[in-house]
Design a protein around this motif. Structure first.
Motif, PDB file in Angstrom:
ATOM      1  N   ILE A  53     -44.681  -7.120  33.074  1.00 34.98           N
ATOM      2  CA  ILE A  53     -45.610  -8.013  32.364  1.00 34.98           C
ATOM      3  C   ILE A  53     -46.683  -8.484  33.346  1.00 34.98           C
ATOM      4  O   ILE A  53     -47.887  -8.426  33.062  1.00 34.98           O
ATOM      5  CB  ILE A  53     -44.869  -9.240  31.750  1.00 34.98           C
ATOM      6  N   LEU A  54     -46.229  -8.917  34.518  1.00 35.81           N
ATOM      7  CA  LEU A  54     -47.174  -9.417  35.521  1.00 35.81           C
ATOM      8  C   LEU A  54     -48.113  -8.311  35.992  1.00 35.81           C
ATOM      9  O   LEU A  54     -49.313  -8.530  36.173  1.00 35.81           O
ATOM     10  CB  LEU A  54     -46.402  -9.998  36.719  1.00 35.81           C
ATOM     11  N   ASP A  55     -47.557  -7.125  36.121  1.00 36.79           N
ATOM     12  CA  ASP A  55     -48.336  -5.970  36.557  1.00 36.79           C
ATOM     13  C   ASP A  55     -49.449  -5.654  35.545  1.00 36.79           C
ATOM     14  O   ASP A  55     -50.613  -5.454  35.904  1.00 36.79           O
ATOM     15  CB  ASP A  55     -47.363  -4.789  36.675  1.00 36.79           C
ATOM     16  N   LYS A  56     -49.065  -5.650  34.259  1.00 36.28           N
ATOM     17  CA  LYS A  56     -50.036  -5.357  33.195  1.00 36.28           C
ATOM     18  C   LYS A  56     -51.108  -6.446  33.127  1.00 36.28           C
ATOM     19  O   LYS A  56     -52.290  -6.160  32.947  1.00 36.28           O
ATOM     20  CB  LYS A  56     -49.311  -5.221  31.854  1.00 36.28           C
ATOM     21  N   ASN A  66     -52.665 -16.523  28.760  1.00 31.00           N
ATOM     22  CA  ASN A  66     -53.028 -15.680  27.607  1.00 31.00           C
ATOM     23  C   ASN A  66     -52.062 -14.519  27.367  1.00 31.00           C
ATOM     24  O   ASN A  66     -52.257 -13.720  26.453  1.00 31.00           O
ATOM     25  CB  ASN A  66     -54.432 -15.073  27.794  1.00 31.00           C
ATOM     26  N   ILE A  67     -51.034 -14.432  28.205  1.00 27.44           N
ATOM     27  CA  ILE A  67     -50.096 -13.302  28.121  1.00 27.44           C
ATOM     28  C   ILE A  67     -49.524 -13.141  26.710  1.00 27.44           C
ATOM     29  O   ILE A  67     -49.474 -12.046  26.160  1.00 27.44           O
ATOM     30  CB  ILE A  67     -48.959 -13.488  29.171  1.00 27.44           C
ATOM     31  N   GLU A  68     -49.141 -14.273  26.130  1.00 22.95           N
ATOM     32  CA  GLU A  68     -48.507 -14.274  24.807  1.00 22.95           C
ATOM     33  C   GLU A  68     -49.400 -13.608  23.746  1.00 22.95           C
ATOM     34  O   GLU A  68     -48.926 -12.899  22.874  1.00 22.95           O
ATOM     35  CB  GLU A  68     -48.232 -15.735  24.440  1.00 22.95           C
ATOM     36  N   ASP A  69     -50.717 -13.877  23.820  1.00 22.62           N
ATOM     37  CA  ASP A  69     -51.644 -13.345  22.805  1.00 22.62           C
ATOM     38  C   ASP A  69     -52.157 -11.962  23.163  1.00 22.62           C
ATOM     39  O   ASP A  69     -52.514 -11.176  22.291  1.00 22.62           O
ATOM     40  CB  ASP A  69     -52.868 -14.273  22.657  1.00 22.62           C
ATOM     41  N   GLU A  70     -52.244 -11.681  24.454  1.00 24.11           N
ATOM     42  CA  GLU A  70     -52.942 -10.452  24.841  1.00 24.11           C
ATOM     43  C   GLU A  70     -52.052  -9.295  25.279  1.00 24.11           C
ATOM     44  O   GLU A  70     -52.501  -8.160  25.307  1.00 24.11           O
ATOM     45  CB  GLU A  70     -53.981 -10.770  25.932  1.00 24.11           C
ATOM     46  N   GLN A  72     -49.337  -7.134  24.029  1.00 25.71           N
ATOM     47  CA  GLN A  72     -48.750  -6.944  22.697  1.00 25.71           C
ATOM     48  C   GLN A  72     -47.373  -6.286  22.723  1.00 25.71           C
ATOM     49  O   GLN A  72     -46.703  -6.232  21.706  1.00 25.71           O
ATOM     50  CB  GLN A  72     -49.698  -6.095  21.850  1.00 25.71           C
ATOM     51  N   ASP A  73     -46.990  -5.754  23.889  1.00 25.04           N
ATOM     52  CA  ASP A  73     -45.731  -4.993  23.894  1.00 25.04           C
ATOM     53  C   ASP A  73     -44.639  -5.647  24.739  1.00 25.04           C
ATOM     54  O   ASP A  73     -43.811  -4.950  25.311  1.00 25.04           O
ATOM     55  CB  ASP A  73     -45.981  -3.542  24.326  1.00 25.04           C
ATOM     56  N   ILE A  74     -44.626  -6.985  24.774  1.00 25.62           N
ATOM     57  CA  ILE A  74     -43.531  -7.650  25.488  1.00 25.62           C
ATOM     58  C   ILE A  74     -42.220  -7.334  24.749  1.00 25.62           C
ATOM     59  O   ILE A  74     -41.206  -7.011  25.357  1.00 25.62           O
ATOM     60  CB  ILE A  74     -43.777  -9.178  25.599  1.00 25.62           C
ATOM     61  N   LEU A 134     -40.038 -22.106  13.319  1.00 28.15           N
ATOM     62  CA  LEU A 134     -40.393 -20.688  13.240  1.00 28.15           C
ATOM     63  C   LEU A 134     -41.475 -20.351  14.264  1.00 28.15           C
ATOM     64  O   LEU A 134     -42.466 -21.071  14.396  1.00 28.15           O
ATOM     65  CB  LEU A 134     -40.916 -20.410  11.822  1.00 28.15           C
ATOM     66  N   LYS A 135     -41.268 -19.233  14.978  1.00 29.41           N
ATOM     67  CA  LYS A 135     -42.278 -18.818  15.950  1.00 29.41           C
ATOM     68  C   LYS A 135     -42.610 -17.363  15.672  1.00 29.41           C
ATOM     69  O   LYS A 135     -41.724 -16.511  15.617  1.00 29.41           O
ATOM     70  CB  LYS A 135     -41.719 -18.973  17.368  1.00 29.41           C
ATOM     71  N   LYS A 136     -43.923 -17.111  15.431  1.00 34.56           N
ATOM     72  CA  LYS A 136     -44.311 -15.721  15.175  1.00 34.56           C
ATOM     73  C   LYS A 136     -44.696 -15.066  16.490  1.00 34.56           C
ATOM     74  O   LYS A 136     -45.582 -15.565  17.191  1.00 34.56           O
ATOM     75  CB  LYS A 136     -45.492 -15.669  14.203  1.00 34.56           C
ATOM     76  N   ILE A 137     -44.027 -13.996  16.809  1.00 37.33           N
ATOM     77  CA  ILE A 137     -44.354 -13.331  18.078  1.00 37.33           C
ATOM     78  C   ILE A 137     -44.825 -11.899  17.819  1.00 37.33           C
ATOM     79  O   ILE A 137     -44.549 -11.311  16.776  1.00 37.33           O
ATOM     80  CB  ILE A 137     -43.152 -13.335  19.050  1.00 37.33           C
ATOM     81  N   LEU A 138     -45.546 -11.360  18.798  1.00 35.40           N
ATOM     82  CA  LEU A 138     -46.048  -9.995  18.651  1.00 35.40           C
ATOM     83  C   LEU A 138     -44.980  -8.993  19.065  1.00 35.40           C
ATOM     84  O   LEU A 138     -44.298  -9.179  20.071  1.00 35.40           O
ATOM     85  CB  LEU A 138     -47.283  -9.788  19.534  1.00 35.40           C
ATOM     86  N   VAL A 139     -44.852  -7.944  18.274  1.00 32.88           N
ATOM     87  CA  VAL A 139     -43.956  -6.841  18.646  1.00 32.88           C
ATOM     88  C   VAL A 139     -44.750  -5.540  18.536  1.00 32.88           C
ATOM     89  O   VAL A 139     -45.644  -5.430  17.696  1.00 32.88           O
ATOM     90  CB  VAL A 139     -42.694  -6.742  17.737  1.00 32.88           C
ATOM     91  N   GLU A 140     -44.452  -4.609  19.411  1.00 35.15           N
ATOM     92  CA  GLU A 140     -45.099  -3.285  19.291  1.00 35.15           C
ATOM     93  C   GLU A 140     -44.036  -2.268  18.920  1.00 35.15           C
ATOM     94  O   GLU A 140     -43.008  -2.158  19.594  1.00 35.15           O
ATOM     95  CB  GLU A 140     -45.777  -2.868  20.596  1.00 35.15           C
ATOM     96  N   ILE A 141     -44.298  -1.569  17.818  1.00 35.99           N
ATOM     97  CA  ILE A 141     -43.347  -0.539  17.375  1.00 35.99           C
ATOM     98  C   ILE A 141     -43.999   0.824  17.584  1.00 35.99           C
ATOM     99  O   ILE A 141     -45.073   1.089  17.048  1.00 35.99           O
ATOM    100  CB  ILE A 141     -42.955  -0.754  15.891  1.00 35.99           C
TER     101      ILE A 141
END
Ligand code: 0O2
Length: 208
Positions: A53-56, A66-70, A72-74, A134-141
């Motif tokens: 994550i830090l590397d990206k 901004n990691i949480e928003d930017e 997308q594939d955590i 409720l927390k909406k988080i980003l997922v990458e499929i």
């Protein structure tokens, strides 16, 4: 961020990955129980390691807040399919789900990357119930065929070995291998009905 803060931050991502793995694997079982071909062959999932994550974030100049928003594939899920056509079916199923709010789709199948990478990426918001609500988080499929996955796995490990600078001759071979994987997918699609019938007969035989 210290380690404990990271653990707290990543906790809903871990939960999202575990929940979605169960849900997507459940779909596969439903197809099997109905004696139908499952467009989902198998599902994997992972939470991106902190170092990656830090590397990206560093690579893309993303400030930590901004990691949480930017990034997308955590939370990452991968759905492997037997046939290229199955990918469309899976994407349609994802679009129809009420627990996913799709925010972006990236079609690296019709628009393969220069490396030779092919896959269909769906980025979605997924609600996780936390103790704070409720927390909406980003997922990458990522949805891909077995052949695409084979190629991507090999290329990923070579990239790791050469720290992102794969020698030109190996890059060329990888591009040729990607072409071969593409042809394999095409050949399998041509005899898809034959294969599906054989698999139905085979699974009935193993059940009895
Ligand atoms: P890991 O270990 O799989 O988690 P970027 O990271 O800038 O390339 P972006 O725009 O954030 O990409 O998202 P994108 O394009 O959806 O790609 C992110 C993920 O797709 C990668 O995650 C890989 O899993 C996969 N991917 C994309 N391009 C390639 C490729 O050329 N080869 C392989 N093997 N996989 C690829 P990570 O972060 O690389 O790593």
């Amino acid at each position: 961020m210290n380690y404990q803060k990271w653990e707290q931050f990543l906790s809903p991502y871990k939960q999202a990955v575990e929940e979605l793995k169960v849900k997507l694997k459940g779909l596969r079982s439903q197809f099997e129980l109905e004696g139908e071909h499952s467009p989902i062959e198998f599902v994997t999932g992972r939470v991106k390691p902190i170092a990656s994550i830090l590397d990206k974030a560093r690579r893309k100049n993303i400030p930590i807040e901004n990691i949480e928003d930017e990034i997308q594939d955590i939370a990452g899920l991968r759905i492997m399919c037997q046939f290229v056509d199955d990918i469309k079916t899976v994407v349609k199923m994802l679009r129809e789900r009420h627990d996913l709010e799709i925010v972006e789709e990236r079609d690296y199948i019709n628009h393969k990357k220069d490396s030779g990478y092919r896959s269909y990426h769906v980025v979605a918001k997924y609600p996780v119930q936390t103790f704070k609500g409720l927390k909406k988080i980003l997922v990458e499929i990522q949805i891909r065929t077995l052949a695409m996955n084979f190629w991507a796995t090999i290329e990923h490990s070579l990239n790791y070995k050469y720290s992102g600078n794969i020698p030109e001759d190996i890059k060329l071979r990888l591009q040729r291998a990607a072409e071969a994987a593409y042809r394999l997918d095409e050949e399998m699609s041509q005899i898809r009905e034959e294969i599906r019938e054989a698999q139905v007969i085979f699974s009935r035989k193993t059940e009895s």
